[in-house]
Structure formats: C-alpha cells, structure tokens
Design a protein around this motif. Structure first.
Motif, PDB file in Angstrom:
ATOM      1  N   GLY A 168       0.778  -1.278  -0.096  1.00  0.00           N
ATOM      2  CA  GLY A 168      -0.021  -0.227   0.134  1.00  0.00           C
ATOM      3  C   GLY A 168       0.682   1.342   0.105  1.00  0.00           C
ATOM      4  O   GLY A 168       0.316   2.458  -0.084  1.00  0.00           O
ATOM      5  N   VAL A 169       2.093   1.276  -0.125  1.00  0.00           N
ATOM      6  CA  VAL A 169       2.905   2.429   0.028  1.00  0.00           C
ATOM      7  C   VAL A 169       3.019   2.943  -1.412  1.00  0.00           C
ATOM      8  O   VAL A 169       3.110   2.156  -2.339  1.00  0.00           O
ATOM      9  CB  VAL A 169       4.265   1.931   0.431  1.00  0.00           C
ATOM     10  CG1 VAL A 169       5.339   3.242   0.518  1.00  0.00           C
ATOM     11  CG2 VAL A 169       4.293   1.518   1.778  1.00  0.00           C
ATOM     12  N   LEU A 170       2.890   4.199  -1.541  1.00  0.00           N
ATOM     13  CA  LEU A 170       3.321   5.032  -2.783  1.00  0.00           C
ATOM     14  C   LEU A 170       4.464   5.040  -3.111  1.00  0.00           C
ATOM     15  O   LEU A 170       5.422   5.387  -2.249  1.00  0.00           O
ATOM     16  CB  LEU A 170       2.722   6.269  -2.876  1.00  0.00           C
ATOM     17  CG  LEU A 170       2.993   7.045  -4.309  1.00  0.00           C
ATOM     18  CD1 LEU A 170       2.278   6.457  -5.250  1.00  0.00           C
ATOM     19  CD2 LEU A 170       2.504   8.563  -3.900  1.00  0.00           C
ATOM     20  N   VAL A 171       5.188   4.394  -4.220  1.00  0.00           N
ATOM     21  CA  VAL A 171       6.660   4.231  -4.413  1.00  0.00           C
ATOM     22  C   VAL A 171       6.723   5.275  -5.942  1.00  0.00           C
ATOM     23  O   VAL A 171       6.166   4.995  -6.640  1.00  0.00           O
ATOM     24  CB  VAL A 171       7.132   2.976  -4.739  1.00  0.00           C
ATOM     25  CG1 VAL A 171       8.725   3.054  -5.205  1.00  0.00           C
ATOM     26  CG2 VAL A 171       6.999   2.340  -3.559  1.00  0.00           C
ATOM     27  N   VAL A 172       7.620   6.332  -6.085  1.00  0.00           N
ATOM     28  CA  VAL A 172       7.929   7.234  -6.862  1.00  0.00           C
ATOM     29  C   VAL A 172       9.476   7.250  -7.272  1.00  0.00           C
ATOM     30  O   VAL A 172      10.109   7.346  -6.435  1.00  0.00           O
ATOM     31  CB  VAL A 172       7.498   8.647  -6.566  1.00  0.00           C
ATOM     32  CG1 VAL A 172       7.580   9.316  -7.737  1.00  0.00           C
ATOM     33  CG2 VAL A 172       6.047   8.578  -6.108  1.00  0.00           C
ATOM     34  N   ASN A 173       9.677   6.704  -8.620  1.00  0.00           N
ATOM     35  CA  ASN A 173       8.705   6.231  -9.515  1.00  0.00           C
ATOM     36  C   ASN A 173       8.481   4.774  -9.518  1.00  0.00           C
ATOM     37  O   ASN A 173       9.240   4.141  -8.643  1.00  0.00           O
ATOM     38  CB  ASN A 173       9.332   6.419 -10.998  1.00  0.00           C
ATOM     39  CG  ASN A 173       9.421   7.683 -11.467  1.00  0.00           C
ATOM     40  OD1 ASN A 173       8.129   8.605 -11.350  1.00  0.00           O
ATOM     41  ND2 ASN A 173      10.473   8.408 -12.023  1.00  0.00           N
ATOM     42  N   LYS A 174       7.517   4.201 -10.105  1.00  0.00           N
ATOM     43  CA  LYS A 174       7.138   2.954  -9.895  1.00  0.00           C
ATOM     44  C   LYS A 174       8.078   1.810 -10.170  1.00  0.00           C
ATOM     45  O   LYS A 174       8.727   1.705 -11.190  1.00  0.00           O
ATOM     46  CB  LYS A 174       5.724   2.528 -10.732  1.00  0.00           C
ATOM     47  CG  LYS A 174       5.025   1.420 -10.325  1.00  0.00           C
ATOM     48  CD  LYS A 174       3.863   1.095 -11.503  1.00  0.00           C
ATOM     49  CE  LYS A 174       3.260  -0.082 -11.155  1.00  0.00           C
ATOM     50  NZ  LYS A 174       2.402  -0.206 -10.039  1.00  0.00           N
ATOM     51  N   PRO A 175       8.494   1.106  -9.230  1.00  0.00           N
ATOM     52  CA  PRO A 175       9.478  -0.089  -9.295  1.00  0.00           C
ATOM     53  C   PRO A 175       9.376  -0.704 -10.470  1.00  0.00           C
ATOM     54  O   PRO A 175      10.432  -1.165 -11.385  1.00  0.00           O
ATOM     55  CB  PRO A 175       9.196  -0.993  -8.005  1.00  0.00           C
ATOM     56  CG  PRO A 175       8.840  -0.376  -7.204  1.00  0.00           C
ATOM     57  CD  PRO A 175       7.541   0.749  -7.876  1.00  0.00           C
ATOM     58  N   ARG A 176       8.170  -1.259 -10.960  1.00  0.00           N
ATOM     59  CA  ARG A 176       8.014  -2.090 -12.394  1.00  0.00           C
ATOM     60  C   ARG A 176       8.526  -0.960 -13.584  1.00  0.00           C
ATOM     61  O   ARG A 176       9.304  -1.594 -14.266  1.00  0.00           O
ATOM     62  CB  ARG A 176       6.789  -2.471 -12.583  1.00  0.00           C
ATOM     63  CG  ARG A 176       6.564  -3.237 -13.635  1.00  0.00           C
ATOM     64  CD  ARG A 176       5.017  -3.664 -13.834  1.00  0.00           C
ATOM     65  NE  ARG A 176       4.777  -4.765 -12.986  1.00  0.00           N
ATOM     66  CZ  ARG A 176       5.202  -5.990 -13.307  1.00  0.00           C
ATOM     67  NH1 ARG A 176       5.814  -6.397 -14.281  1.00  0.00           N
ATOM     68  NH2 ARG A 176       4.822  -7.056 -12.327  1.00  0.00           N
ATOM     69  N   ALA A 177       8.032   0.179 -13.518  1.00  0.00           N
ATOM     70  CA  ALA A 177       8.722   1.163 -14.647  1.00  0.00           C
ATOM     71  C   ALA A 177      10.094   1.390 -14.557  1.00  0.00           C
ATOM     72  O   ALA A 177      10.644   1.298 -15.803  1.00  0.00           O
ATOM     73  CB  ALA A 177       7.917   2.619 -14.285  1.00  0.00           C
ATOM     74  N   LEU A 178      10.777   1.240 -13.481  1.00  0.00           N
ATOM     75  CA  LEU A 178      12.302   1.323 -13.356  1.00  0.00           C
ATOM     76  C   LEU A 178      12.883   0.032 -14.049  1.00  0.00           C
ATOM     77  O   LEU A 178      13.779   0.190 -14.505  1.00  0.00           O
ATOM     78  CB  LEU A 178      12.509   1.500 -11.874  1.00  0.00           C
ATOM     79  CG  LEU A 178      12.191   2.782 -11.288  1.00  0.00           C
ATOM     80  CD1 LEU A 178      12.789   3.071  -9.660  1.00  0.00           C
ATOM     81  CD2 LEU A 178      12.956   4.026 -11.894  1.00  0.00           C
ATOM     82  N   ARG A 179      12.278  -0.830 -13.882  1.00  0.00           N
ATOM     83  CA  ARG A 179      12.764  -2.012 -14.322  1.00  0.00           C
ATOM     84  C   ARG A 179      12.567  -2.324 -15.802  1.00  0.00           C
ATOM     85  O   ARG A 179      13.345  -2.561 -16.699  1.00  0.00           O
ATOM     86  CB  ARG A 179      12.111  -3.338 -13.611  1.00  0.00           C
ATOM     87  CG  ARG A 179      12.585  -3.557 -12.316  1.00  0.00           C
ATOM     88  CD  ARG A 179      12.325  -5.291 -11.981  1.00  0.00           C
ATOM     89  NE  ARG A 179      11.021  -5.345 -11.908  1.00  0.00           N
ATOM     90  CZ  ARG A 179      10.186  -5.454 -10.951  1.00  0.00           C
ATOM     91  NH1 ARG A 179      10.459  -4.477  -9.596  1.00  0.00           N
ATOM     92  NH2 ARG A 179       8.806  -5.645 -10.853  1.00  0.00           N
ATOM     93  N   ASP A 180      11.148  -1.583 -16.177  1.00  0.00           N
ATOM     94  CA  ASP A 180      10.697  -1.845 -17.595  1.00  0.00           C
ATOM     95  C   ASP A 180      11.499  -1.063 -18.591  1.00  0.00           C
ATOM     96  O   ASP A 180      11.646  -1.452 -19.791  1.00  0.00           O
ATOM     97  CB  ASP A 180       9.345  -1.831 -17.802  1.00  0.00           C
ATOM     98  CG  ASP A 180       8.641  -3.093 -17.211  1.00  0.00           C
ATOM     99  OD1 ASP A 180       9.226  -4.289 -16.896  1.00  0.00           O
ATOM    100  OD2 ASP A 180       7.292  -3.152 -16.994  1.00  0.00           O
ATOM    101  N   PHE A 181      11.698   0.195 -18.098  1.00  0.00           N
ATOM    102  CA  PHE A 181      12.006   1.187 -18.931  1.00  0.00           C
ATOM    103  C   PHE A 181      13.479   1.587 -19.024  1.00  0.00           C
ATOM    104  O   PHE A 181      13.749   2.723 -18.261  1.00  0.00           O
ATOM    105  CB  PHE A 181      11.113   2.399 -19.063  1.00  0.00           C
ATOM    106  CG  PHE A 181       9.593   1.866 -19.251  1.00  0.00           C
ATOM    107  CD1 PHE A 181       9.309   1.453 -20.582  1.00  0.00           C
ATOM    108  CD2 PHE A 181       8.833   1.764 -18.287  1.00  0.00           C
ATOM    109  CE1 PHE A 181       7.833   1.200 -20.894  1.00  0.00           C
ATOM    110  CE2 PHE A 181       7.560   1.551 -18.655  1.00  0.00           C
ATOM    111  CZ  PHE A 181       7.014   1.191 -19.836  1.00  0.00           C
TER     112      PHE A 181
END
Length: 315
Positions: free
Chosen positions: A111-124
């Motif tokens: 439930g924690v807001l992580v900025v930027n999204k961890p999946r996005a950091l991995r994907d892009f």
C-alpha cells in the motif's frame, strides 16, 4: 494527526552538492509540507520473511551548503509503515538496483506509494525507452555487432556510440567521418559482441545544448536546462564539464515533450527528465532525474511543489 512518513532511497547524503541536488530539493519540499523524513541507502534495504525493511535514519534538512542535514534517530523500519518512498538512487542500473526495485515493489504491494513505480524502473531503460517514440528520436541503432557499428557509420559518417547503462556522459564516444577508433570503441562498448550498445547519428545542434526538460505528473515544466558542452567536448552533461543555461522550452520542443508526458502517469512515472538535442529525444530518464535546482534558481517556479501536489493527490 501524525505526520506522513516519507522515505528516500538515495546515494550518500553527506556527499551531495545542495546547490544542485534535486533529491535534496525534494527533501526540503517534503519537510516544508510536514513529512517526517527517512533517509535510506540502497544497501540498507532488506527482506525479512517476505517483509520489506530497511535500516533508516530520521533526518532534518536545512537549505545551506554545509551542515545541511542532521540525524534525529537511527532505527530499523518496516517499509510498509511509510506513506511514500522516493527511489532516487543514481544509475548505473546494475543487479543491486534491480534487487532494490523488487524490495520496493513489496512495499508498494503493501500500500505504499513508490515514486517512480518500481516496475517502470525495471521495464524502461533510460536509453531504450526512446524506442517507443521512433518519430521523435535521431537515427538510432541498438546492437552487439561490430558490423552494425560499421554499417551505421558508413551511412551517417558522424556518429555517437554509448553504453545502455551509463549516466553523466560516461563512456560516450563520437566517431567522425575518418572512422578512427570505431573498431575498438565497438569492442569496448559491446564487450566483444556480448553486450548491447547504442549508436546514434551525431547532431551538430549539440552546440546549442543538450536540453533537460522535466515532466511532472504528465505536465511539461515550461523551463528547461540547456547543458552546453565544454571546449573540445561533444557531451553536454554537467558531470562531463558542461555548463548549464536555464531557458524556456521552445514551442517545437513543447509539442514533443507533451506527446511523451501524457503517457507517463499511466505507467506510474511521476517525475521524468527528457533529454533533447535539437528537436530530437535522446534519453528518457526516470531513475533519478536532476536539474531542478538550476531551473528554480533562474525562474520563479517550484517544481518540487508540483511533484508533491501529485504525490499528495495519490495519498
């Protein structure tokens, strides 16, 4: 009402230049809004029986060049107890960075807001990300093959060669029409054909600066930082000796940046550093974009305030 808790994963805070550090600007804004600040280094993250945790320091910050932070308490925390976590660890994106995104995703799942999204950091990947916008980029190839380097050079005569995981202009090479050192550069960057690297058409517009344009929650900040190469350099990166010049975003660049910015919130990416040379996009930085303080010093704008409006809207 208890204070909201913000954790920031970043490089050693004692080594930063507060005059230029964007992460520090974010901490100042968060503190001004009443957040309790938790400072975490990447190697402080851990998992205990599936629970994401960290060794953290509660800190206070002051906007000055020295004695700019103080440690209030050192403690072990459950990341799930945080309200928001900002991932601000600088590249390279290595295996440790990858593991950190998995730990932060456990916190996100709680439930924690992580900025930027961890999946996005991995994907892009910040250089490969540009491939999703082929209409906006210079002629570009990603390859492991020396023969591709040679063919690309034969076609464009003047090219830039760079690794996919660097930052600050490290290991970026310009190969001019004579082709000197193209063979060894391709061997080094691809580790003799075992690693992908990028080649791009050289853009003489670099003389007017490698422009860092910031995107916040899908909005283009109307001012940017043009990073001008030092004498006898092809790289505008400030870390490579470039000089920064704050300026307004041109109408042409604004159209390109807006087209990209609209896609970012849906990917969980609230803060982006778009790099443009001429009217072409060369990188889309989402790990730890910088240049906020330089732009804010030149114009009456609070970029971090816009970011925290977006964060608080999601909280």
């Amino acid at each position: 009402m208890p204070a909201l808790k913000l954790a920031m994963v970043m490089d050693p805070i004692e080594n930063i230049n507060t005059k230029k550090d964007t992460s520090f600007a974010m901490l100042l804004e968060a503190q001004k809004r009443g957040f309790e600040l938790y400072y975490i280094r990447q190697n402080d993250l851990k998992i205990d029986n599936g629970k994401p945790q960290a060794n953290a320091k509660i800190i206070q910050v002051n906007d000055r060049l020295e004695d700019y932070f103080s440690v209030i308490e050192e403690l072990e925390i459950e990341l799930s107890a945080m309200d928001v976590i900002l991932m601000r660890k600088d590249p390279p994106f290595d295996s440790e960075f990858l593991y950190a995104t998995h730990i932060l995703e456990l916190a996100e799942n709680a439930g924690v807001l992580v900025v930027n999204k961890p999946r996005a950091l991995r994907d892009f990947n910040e250089k490969l990300f540009t491939s999703l916008y082929p209409d906006f980029i210079p002629d570009t190839m990603v390859t492991t093959k020396k023969s591709d380097f040679r063919a690309f050079h034969e076609q464009h005569k003047d090219i830039i060669c760079k690794p996919l995981d660097g930052m600050g202009g490290t290991s970026i090479f310009r190969i001019k029409e004579d082709g000197n050192n193209l063979g060894v550069v391709s061997e080094v960057l691809t580790a003799n054909g075992t690693r992908h690297a990028m080649v791009q058409r050289y853009m003489p517009e670099i003389k007017d600066g490698d422009k860092r344009i910031l995107l916040v929650d899908g909005e283009v900040i109307p001012y940017c930082l043009a990073r001008l190469p030092a004498k006898n350099e092809t790289r505008g990166n400030l870390a490579a000796g470039g000089q920064g010049r704050a300026q307004q975003v041109s109408e042409e660049d604004m159209k390109v940046a807006t087209a990209i910015a609209k896609d970012m919130p849906g990917l969980g990416i609230l803060f982006v550093g778009l790099d443009m040379i001429g009217n072409k996009v060369t990188e889309i930085n989402i790990t730890s974009p910088t240049c906020v303080r330089e732009i804010e010093a030149a114009y009456s704008i609070n970029i971090c305030s816009k970011l925290f409006d977006a964060i608080e809207k999601r909280l």
